[in-house]
Design a protein around this motif. Structure first.
Motif, PDB file in Angstrom:
ATOM      1  N   GLY A  77       0.833  -1.218   0.000  1.00  0.00           N
ATOM      2  CA  GLY A  77       0.000   0.000   0.000  1.00  0.00           C
ATOM      3  C   GLY A  77       0.854   1.249   0.000  1.00  0.00           C
ATOM      4  O   GLY A  77       0.539   2.254  -0.666  1.00  0.00           O
ATOM      5  N   MET A  78       1.937   1.167   0.802  1.00  0.00           N
ATOM      6  CA  MET A  78       2.831   2.325   0.843  1.00  0.00           C
ATOM      7  C   MET A  78       3.515   2.518  -0.511  1.00  0.00           C
ATOM      8  O   MET A  78       3.678   3.638  -0.980  1.00  0.00           O
ATOM      9  N   VAL A  79       3.906   1.412  -1.137  1.00  0.00           N
ATOM     10  CA  VAL A  79       4.552   1.494  -2.455  1.00  0.00           C
ATOM     11  C   VAL A  79       3.555   2.064  -3.463  1.00  0.00           C
ATOM     12  O   VAL A  79       3.886   2.947  -4.268  1.00  0.00           O
ATOM     13  N   ALA A  80       2.299   1.556  -3.402  1.00  0.00           N
ATOM     14  CA  ALA A  80       1.270   2.046  -4.332  1.00  0.00           C
ATOM     15  C   ALA A  80       0.990   3.527  -4.084  1.00  0.00           C
ATOM     16  O   ALA A  80       0.842   4.324  -5.026  1.00  0.00           O
ATOM     17  N   LYS A  81       0.907   3.871  -2.776  1.00  0.00           N
ATOM     18  CA  LYS A  81       0.663   5.271  -2.428  1.00  0.00           C
ATOM     19  C   LYS A  81       1.800   6.149  -2.922  1.00  0.00           C
ATOM     20  O   LYS A  81       1.588   7.225  -3.475  1.00  0.00           O
ATOM     21  N   SER A  82       3.031   5.696  -2.737  1.00  0.00           N
ATOM     22  CA  SER A  82       4.201   6.438  -3.190  1.00  0.00           C
ATOM     23  C   SER A  82       4.175   6.591  -4.708  1.00  0.00           C
ATOM     24  O   SER A  82       4.445   7.679  -5.238  1.00  0.00           O
ATOM     25  N   LEU A  83       3.825   5.522  -5.416  1.00  0.00           N
ATOM     26  CA  LEU A  83       3.760   5.577  -6.875  1.00  0.00           C
ATOM     27  C   LEU A  83       2.628   6.520  -7.324  1.00  0.00           C
ATOM     28  O   LEU A  83       2.778   7.267  -8.289  1.00  0.00           O
ATOM     29  N   ASP A  84       1.488   6.458  -6.594  1.00  0.00           N
ATOM     30  CA  ASP A  84       0.370   7.348  -6.934  1.00  0.00           C
ATOM     31  C   ASP A  84       0.751   8.814  -6.712  1.00  0.00           C
ATOM     32  O   ASP A  84       0.428   9.690  -7.530  1.00  0.00           O
ATOM     33  N   GLU A  85       1.455   9.070  -5.586  1.00  0.00           N
ATOM     34  CA  GLU A  85       1.884  10.439  -5.320  1.00  0.00           C
ATOM     35  C   GLU A  85       2.847  10.933  -6.400  1.00  0.00           C
ATOM     36  O   GLU A  85       2.762  12.062  -6.863  1.00  0.00           O
ATOM     37  N   ARG A  86       3.758  10.045  -6.791  1.00  0.00           N
ATOM     38  CA  ARG A  86       4.707  10.405  -7.843  1.00  0.00           C
ATOM     39  C   ARG A  86       3.991  10.646  -9.158  1.00  0.00           C
ATOM     40  O   ARG A  86       4.308  11.584  -9.898  1.00  0.00           O
ATOM     41  N   ALA A  87       2.998   9.806  -9.484  1.00  0.00           N
ATOM     42  CA  ALA A  87       2.221   9.972 -10.714  1.00  0.00           C
ATOM     43  C   ALA A  87       1.447  11.290 -10.671  1.00  0.00           C
ATOM     44  O   ALA A  87       1.383  12.022 -11.679  1.00  0.00           O
ATOM     45  N   ASP A  88       0.860  11.614  -9.491  1.00  0.00           N
ATOM     46  CA  ASP A  88       0.138  12.877  -9.347  1.00  0.00           C
ATOM     47  C   ASP A  88       1.086  14.071  -9.524  1.00  0.00           C
ATOM     48  O   ASP A  88       0.743  15.080 -10.152  1.00  0.00           O
ATOM     49  N   LYS A  89       2.278  13.947  -8.937  1.00  0.00           N
ATOM     50  CA  LYS A  89       3.268  15.017  -9.046  1.00  0.00           C
ATOM     51  C   LYS A  89       3.678  15.215 -10.502  1.00  0.00           C
ATOM     52  O   LYS A  89       3.761  16.350 -10.993  1.00  0.00           O
ATOM     53  N   ILE A  90       3.899  14.112 -11.206  1.00  0.00           N
ATOM     54  CA  ILE A  90       4.276  14.198 -12.626  1.00  0.00           C
ATOM     55  C   ILE A  90       3.137  14.792 -13.435  1.00  0.00           C
ATOM     56  O   ILE A  90       3.358  15.646 -14.311  1.00  0.00           O
ATOM     57  N   ALA A  91       1.896  14.371 -13.117  1.00  0.00           N
ATOM     58  CA  ALA A  91       0.730  14.910 -13.836  1.00  0.00           C
ATOM     59  C   ALA A  91       0.600  16.415 -13.596  1.00  0.00           C
ATOM     60  O   ALA A  91       0.314  17.191 -14.525  1.00  0.00           O
ATOM     61  N   SER A  92       0.804  16.858 -12.353  1.00  0.00           N
ATOM     62  CA  SER A  92       0.710  18.295 -12.060  1.00  0.00           C
ATOM     63  C   SER A  92       1.835  19.064 -12.753  1.00  0.00           C
ATOM     64  O   SER A  92       1.635  20.172 -13.250  1.00  0.00           O
ATOM     65  N   GLU A  93       3.020  18.470 -12.813  1.00  0.00           N
ATOM     66  CA  GLU A  93       4.134  19.118 -13.515  1.00  0.00           C
ATOM     67  C   GLU A  93       3.837  19.224 -15.009  1.00  0.00           C
ATOM     68  O   GLU A  93       4.156  20.240 -15.640  1.00  0.00           O
ATOM     69  N   LEU A  94       3.234  18.155 -15.570  1.00  0.00           N
ATOM     70  CA  LEU A  94       2.853  18.192 -16.986  1.00  0.00           C
ATOM     71  C   LEU A  94       1.788  19.271 -17.231  1.00  0.00           C
ATOM     72  O   LEU A  94       1.846  19.998 -18.233  1.00  0.00           O
ATOM     73  N   ALA A  95       0.818  19.348 -16.310  1.00  0.00           N
ATOM     74  CA  ALA A  95      -0.227  20.372 -16.450  1.00  0.00           C
ATOM     75  C   ALA A  95       0.389  21.770 -16.354  1.00  0.00           C
ATOM     76  O   ALA A  95       0.028  22.677 -17.124  1.00  0.00           O
ATOM     77  N   GLU A  96       1.311  21.944 -15.417  1.00  0.00           N
ATOM     78  CA  GLU A  96       1.987  23.236 -15.265  1.00  0.00           C
ATOM     79  C   GLU A  96       2.797  23.557 -16.523  1.00  0.00           C
ATOM     80  O   GLU A  96       2.800  24.689 -17.005  1.00  0.00           O
ATOM     81  N   ALA A  97       3.502  22.557 -17.057  1.00  0.00           N
ATOM     82  CA  ALA A  97       4.290  22.751 -18.271  1.00  0.00           C
ATOM     83  C   ALA A  97       3.376  23.127 -19.445  1.00  0.00           C
ATOM     84  O   ALA A  97       3.707  24.008 -20.250  1.00  0.00           O
ATOM     85  N   LYS A  98       2.209  22.463 -19.526  1.00  0.00           N
ATOM     86  CA  LYS A  98       1.257  22.769 -20.597  1.00  0.00           C
ATOM     87  C   LYS A  98       0.742  24.203 -20.446  1.00  0.00           C
ATOM     88  O   LYS A  98       0.651  24.947 -21.415  1.00  0.00           O
ATOM     89  N   ARG A  99       0.415  24.595 -19.205  1.00  0.00           N
ATOM     90  CA  ARG A  99      -0.064  25.951 -18.954  1.00  0.00           C
ATOM     91  C   ARG A  99       1.010  26.983 -19.312  1.00  0.00           C
ATOM     92  O   ARG A  99       0.737  27.991 -19.961  1.00  0.00           O
ATOM     93  N   LEU A 100       2.255  26.694 -18.913  1.00  0.00           N
ATOM     94  CA  LEU A 100       3.357  27.596 -19.231  1.00  0.00           C
ATOM     95  C   LEU A 100       3.590  27.696 -20.742  1.00  0.00           C
ATOM     96  O   LEU A 100       3.890  28.764 -21.270  1.00  0.00           O
ATOM     97  N   ARG A 101       3.435  26.556 -21.422  1.00  0.00           N
ATOM     98  CA  ARG A 101       3.598  26.547 -22.880  1.00  0.00           C
ATOM     99  C   ARG A 101       2.532  27.410 -23.542  1.00  0.00           C
ATOM    100  O   ARG A 101       2.828  28.209 -24.446  1.00  0.00           O
ATOM    101  N   GLU A 102       1.283  27.238 -23.087  1.00  0.00           N
ATOM    102  CA  GLU A 102       0.198  28.041 -23.649  1.00  0.00           C
ATOM    103  C   GLU A 102       0.419  29.528 -23.357  1.00  0.00           C
ATOM    104  O   GLU A 102       0.196  30.379 -24.222  1.00  0.00           O
ATOM    105  N   GLU A 103       0.879  29.814 -22.150  1.00  0.00           N
ATOM    106  CA  GLU A 103       1.164  31.202 -21.786  1.00  0.00           C
ATOM    107  C   GLU A 103       2.288  31.754 -22.655  1.00  0.00           C
ATOM    108  O   GLU A 103       2.232  32.896 -23.127  1.00  0.00           O
TER     109      GLU A 103
END
Length: 161
Positions: free
Chosen positions: A27-53
């Motif tokens: 569960g901890m490994v899954a949680k850690s992987l989910d947190e990392r996936a969320d972090k990567i997704a937020s970074e991608l969203a931020e990168a997309k927003r910055l690109r559009e800007e």
């Protein structure tokens, strides 16, 4: 029953896996992987927003550049028109100046000609008077000279008045 090393390895493995499940490591490994996936997704969203800007800013700067180029072209055109007008005005003023100078020079030449003609006439009159005086002095006596002088003085008086 004889327990060999394989049996103990299997038992150790089962205990290890049970311990992992009991401590909720998956569960901890899954949680850690989910947190990392969320972090990567937020970074991608931020990168997309910055690109559009960035694309928006780029489009804005391109629009401003085009406006600046158009304004510069209009300024250059206005400067060219103004330069042409100034050139035409300077040419007209120069032609007017030359015409005035030419007229002034012609007037001075005419005045000099008139003065020269008057000087020649004056010299001719003086010469004629001197010649007439010599001729009269040679041909007339004192009484005639006195009479001629009076007549000339009276004629001058009548003309002056």
């Amino acid at each position: 029953m004889a327990f060999d090393a394989s049996f103990f390895a299997l038992v150790g493995l089962i205990i290890f896996l049970a311990l992992l499940v009991y401590l909720k490591v998956p569960g901890m490994v899954a949680k850690s992987l989910d947190e990392r996936a969320d972090k990567i997704a937020s970074e991608l969203a931020e990168a997309k927003r910055l690109r559009e800007e960035a694309q928006h800013v780029l489009a804005e700067y391109q629009r401003k550049r085009k406006e600046a180029e158009a304004e510069a072209a209009s300024i250059v055109a206005a400067a060219e028109r103004e330069a042409a007008a100034l050139t035409a005005e300077a040419k007209a003023k120069t032609e007017e100046f030359v015409a005035r100078r030419t007229a002034l020079s012609e007037q001075k030449i005419k005045q000099a000609e008139d003065e020269a003609v008057n000087a020649v006439r004056s010299a001719a009159v003086d010469l004629a008077i001197a010649a007439a005086e010599k001729l009269l002095a040679a041909k007339t006596d004192a009484a005639v000279q006195e009479n001629l002088f009076r007549n000339a003085v009276s004629e001058v008086k009548t003309r002056l008045n």
